[in-house]
Structure formats: structure tokens, C-alpha cells
Write an enzyme that holds these catalytic residues in place. Structure first.
Site, mmCIF file in Angstrom:
data_model
loop_
_atom_site.group_PDB
_atom_site.id
_atom_site.type_symbol
_atom_site.label_atom_id
_atom_site.label_comp_id
_atom_site.label_asym_id
_atom_site.label_seq_id
_atom_site.Cartn_x
_atom_site.Cartn_y
_atom_site.Cartn_z
ATOM 1 N N HIS A 201 0.517 -1.469 -0.508
ATOM 2 C CA HIS A 201 -0.074 -0.263 0.070
ATOM 3 C C HIS A 201 0.789 1.489 -0.140
ATOM 4 C CE1 HIS A 201 0.365 0.256 4.768
ATOM 5 N NE2 HIS A 201 0.452 0.836 4.518
HETATM 6 C C1 UD1 Z 1 -2.300 5.524 6.177
HETATM 7 C C2 UD1 Z 1 -0.461 5.726 7.182
HETATM 8 C C3 UD1 Z 1 0.812 4.439 6.739
HETATM 9 C C4 UD1 Z 1 0.509 3.129 6.763
HETATM 10 C C5 UD1 Z 1 -1.546 2.898 6.715
HETATM 11 C C6 UD1 Z 1 -2.261 2.170 7.367
HETATM 12 C C7 UD1 Z 1 0.303 8.680 6.955
HETATM 13 C C8 UD1 Z 1 1.150 9.247 5.957
HETATM 14 N N1 UD1 Z 1 -0.133 6.427 6.129
HETATM 15 O O1 UD1 Z 1 -1.661 4.922 4.584
HETATM 16 O O2 UD1 Z 1 2.202 5.309 7.113
HETATM 17 O O3 UD1 Z 1 1.213 2.482 7.167
HETATM 18 O O4 UD1 Z 1 -2.425 4.869 7.158
HETATM 19 O O5 UD1 Z 1 -3.040 1.347 6.091
HETATM 20 O O6 UD1 Z 1 -0.820 8.229 7.753
HETATM 21 N N2 UD1 Z 1 -9.190 4.974 2.379
HETATM 22 C C9 UD1 Z 1 -10.617 4.590 2.304
HETATM 23 N N3 UD1 Z 1 -10.443 4.034 3.480
HETATM 24 C C10 UD1 Z 1 -9.997 4.266 5.034
HETATM 25 C C11 UD1 Z 1 -9.109 5.036 4.794
HETATM 26 C C12 UD1 Z 1 -8.398 5.225 3.521
HETATM 27 O O7 UD1 Z 1 -11.030 4.212 1.477
HETATM 28 O O8 UD1 Z 1 -11.126 4.487 5.642
HETATM 29 C C13 UD1 Z 1 -8.210 5.640 1.084
HETATM 30 C C14 UD1 Z 1 -8.982 6.717 0.865
HETATM 31 O O9 UD1 Z 1 -8.841 6.539 -0.685
HETATM 32 C C15 UD1 Z 1 -7.159 7.350 1.340
HETATM 33 C C16 UD1 Z 1 -6.384 6.437 0.766
HETATM 34 O O10 UD1 Z 1 -7.190 5.578 0.748
HETATM 35 O O11 UD1 Z 1 -7.395 8.330 0.037
HETATM 36 C C17 UD1 Z 1 -5.118 6.303 1.758
HETATM 37 O O12 UD1 Z 1 -5.584 6.513 3.092
HETATM 38 P P1 UD1 Z 1 -4.567 7.736 3.587
HETATM 39 O O13 UD1 Z 1 -5.471 7.600 5.947
HETATM 40 O O14 UD1 Z 1 -4.928 9.009 3.652
HETATM 41 O O15 UD1 Z 1 -2.951 7.168 3.815
HETATM 42 P P2 UD1 Z 1 -3.012 5.326 4.025
HETATM 43 O O16 UD1 Z 1 -2.279 5.274 1.946
HETATM 44 O O17 UD1 Z 1 -4.037 4.578 4.337
#
Ligand code: UD1
Length: 355
Positions: A201
């Protein structure tokens, strides 16, 4: 004494639970749990609260997704009100996600002491958003709880006084030790005798569509010899759509993100785990399962020097070679780092209770 915990994203939940439980043993400590809402899907958040038996958050800031700046700014502005209203004596933040640094910054400005759980880890790669979050959070924390001695060395090198640093061990392993017995029932159902478990991811792996496509093609190849199970993070799902690949023609099984116990059950039974996660490098080291990390560096070097982790970088031939070695019975053997013993959170609670 009033301690306020801030969690936001999936890997925070398993770190906060043991600390929350250990602090509950101290009658003079009142606790508040704040969820930033960075992760909000049922299978990225709620199901973890249920399985871990974390109490429902007292406050949910509901920040949701956005650019790094948007997400961090939303946590900062919404969390400040909570701190002003609830007046905690100490705020506990976990790991390295955007919610961690945002909450720490609010507290530092309001002069509320911050304690950072999982402090001192460094990949020395500032292209990773998490590395920026780690460095900044550690600089503005009053108390730094490290999982391994490399964390202490990194912090001291950055000028943090040693009397603020406590080597306590790994709280993520506390949760693993507690919930491992629950995996037995899940292991027995319909798993292939040998399989590879995959998670990817990180932006470095999923944002470059040609690299992601090449990885998927290789995983598909591997799956002709060794079935591949791949629970897909929502960020990766979006990107996979762009590659136009779905793994259907092979034994590469793409699935929704799994709850904690279900994923742990798969780790315990896997022949090899291929990942770019931080926590999974640690969990496989504890379990003695071979782990191939598809990154050029790791902020958890102890998993490679002592544990079962091998960094394969962004190299498909290297990954393939390591899988072949493992299939030939030549997997790396490892040992469990000191203080990864299931009692790290008790050491944190004892320090905070006596503070
Ligand atoms: C975040 C953390 C990362 C961690 C990961 C675990 C930061 C910078 N990154 O990354 O260190 O390893 O979490 O999962 O904080 N989304 C959903 N549903 C959710 C959450 C996210 O659909 O419940 C999708 C959205 O499109 C979002 C994308 O995932 O834009 C990324 O989510 P985000 O929390 O920004 O970062 P992660 O890649 O999850």
C-alpha cells in the site's frame, strides 16, 4: 491524572489497545480516546475496535481522506478544540501516521506534554511521508517510548536528552501475543497447505502504475507454483483499477482488507509474507515466518538483522530469487528482539503512572 490517546489509522489501533488496557489498572488515571477519523471504513477501523475490544472513541474528529496537507490541517484544527475543552495532562500518540504528527503539534503549541509510542524509528528516507511524521513527532514529544535500542541511538543522535527516552519494547507484539490463541479456529478453514501472503500500500509501490502492474504480473507468475493471497488496501484498489489487472487468470486471490485476527491467522500459516508494511515486518519476525519487504529501506532494521525479514528493494528478480530459496527450504532463520515479550504496554503505563 488525565491521559488522552489519539488514534487515526489502522496500525494505531493495535498499538493503543494494550496501553489503554494497562493504564486501566491505575485507579488515579482517567482516560480519553480520540479517533481522528483518518481511517473510517468498517474494514479499516470499526472491525479493529471490535476485535481488539477497544472502547468506542469518546470523540471522533471525522477528518476522512484528503491530501497530506488537508488531512493534517483538519486534525490540527479539530483536535485543538478537544484539547482546550478536555484539558488532558498527557497526550499519547502512536506510530507515524498523519494523525500522529498533527496531534503532537497541537499539544506542543498548547504546552501539553506529548508521549510518543514507537518513537525513534528511522528509515532515513525523507521521501516517505511517515519519516517526516516520525522525525517531527519525536522532536516535539516530552517522553519517547522506543521499541528497540536503535530507536534510542537515533533519538540521541538527533539531540534528544536521554532522560526523555525509555526503551520499553514493542506494543504491537503485546496485541499479537494476546490475540494469537484466537487464530487457531480461523487457520483451519480452507487454507492451501502452502501460500504466499501479500500486502502492498506504500505510495512507492502503488503510485507508479507500471511498477504495480509488473509486481502483479510477477505475483501472478509466482501463484502458478505457490498460491498468493492478497488482501488489498483501499489505496491499492484504486490503483489496481488503473492497471486493468485483476489476477483472475491465476491463483492470485485479491480480497478485501481483513480484520486483525483473520490477517494474523494467515500470517501464522503463510510460507512467505511479501509486504511493504512496517508492522508486518515486526509480526513476521515475532512469528518466525519469512518476510520479503518490497522497499529499499526499513525503519525497523532489527527485523532484518535479528529477525526473518529480507529487504528485496524494488527488484522483481530479487523477490523471485528469495521466494525460490524459501520454497527450497532455505528460508532465513531469526530470533525475537529483546523486550518484544507482550509486556511493553505495562512498562509504558508504569512510567506514566509514576510521572
Ligand atoms: C496510512 C499511513 C500509513 C499506514 C497506513 C495503514 C500516513 C501518511 N500514512 O496510509 O503510514 O501504513 O495508513 O493503512 O498517515 N481509504 C479508504 N478508507 C479508509 C481509509 C482510506 O478508502 O478507511 C482510502 C482513501 O482513498 C484514501 C486512501 O485510502 O485517500 C489513503 O488513505 P490515507 O489514510 O491517506 O493513507 P494510507 O495509505 O492508508
Amino acid at each position: 491524572m488525565h491521559i488522552l490517546h489519539v488514534v487515526g489509522a489502522r496500525p494505531n489501533f493495535m498499538k493503543a489497545k494494550p496501553v489503554h488496557a494497562a493504564l486501566a489498572a491505575y485507579s488515579h488515571i482517567k482516560q480519553t480516546l480520540v479517533h481522528s477519523g483518518q481511517h473510517y471504513d468498517m474494514n479499516m477501523s470499526d472491525v479493529f475496535f471490535q476485535q481488539l475490544e477497544l472502547p468506542a472513541p469518546d470523540v471522533n474528529l471525522q477528518v476522512g481522506s484528503g491530501s497530506h496537507a488537508q488531512q493534517t490541517a483538519e486534525v490540527i484544527s479539530r483536535f485543538e478544540e478537544v484539547v482546550l475543552e478536555r484539558k488532558p495532562d498527557v497526550v499519547l500518540v502512536y506510530g507515524d501516521v498523519n494523525s500522529t504528527v498533527a496531534a503532537a503539534l497541537v499539544c506542543a503549541k498548547l504546552q501539553v506534554p506529548v508521549a510518543h509510542v514507537e518513537a525513534g524509528l528511522r528509515s532515513f528516507d525523507r521521501t516517505m511521508p511517515e519519516e517526516i511524521n516520525r522525525v517531527l513527532t519525536d522532536q516535539i514529544s516530552s517522553l519517547l517510548f522506543t521499541p528497540s535500542s536503535d530507536g534510542n541511538e537515533n533519538l540521541e543522535r538527533e539531540g534528544i536528552p536521554s532522560d526523555r527516552i525509555r526503551l520499553v519494547g514493542n506494543v504491537m507484539i503485546d496485541t499479537l501475543v494476546r490475540l494469537l490463541p484466537r487464530t487457531a479456529a480461523r487457520r483451519s478453514v480452507g487454507l492451501p497447505p502452502r501460500f504466499a501472503l501479500v500486502t502492498l500500500h506504500r505510495p512507492s509501490n502503488v503510485d507508479d502504475i507500471s511498477w504495480l502492474g509488473a509486481m502483479l504480473k510477477e505475483l501472478s507468475e509466482i501463484s502458478t507454483e505457490l498460491p498468493v493471497l492478497f488482501p488489498v488496501h483501499p489505496r491499492t484498489t484504486e490503483r489496481l483499477r488503473l492497471t486493468g489487472m485483476n489476477g483472475e487468470r491465476s491463483s492470485l486471490r485479491l480480497m478485501d482488507p481483513l480484520p486483525y485476527v483473520d490477517f494474523l491467522a494467515l500470517q501464522t500459516a503463510a510460507t512467505v509474507v511479501i509486504t511493504d508494511s512496517g508492522g508486518i515486518q515486526e509480526e513476521t519476525t515475532y512469528l518466525g515466518i519469512p518476510c520479503l519487504t518490497v522497499r529499499e529501506n526499513t525503519e525497523r532494521p532489527v527485523t532484518a538483522t535479528m529477525g526473518t525479514n529480507t529487504l528485496v528493494g524494488r527488484s522483481i528478480p530479487r523477490m523471485r530469487d528469495e521466494v525460490t530459496k524459501i520454497l527450497q527450504g532455505k528460508a532465513k532463520k531469526g530470533s525475537i528482539p529483546p523486550l518484544w515479550d507482550g509486556h511493553a504496554a505495562e512498562r509504558i503505563a508504569a512510567t506514566l503512572a509514576g510521572a
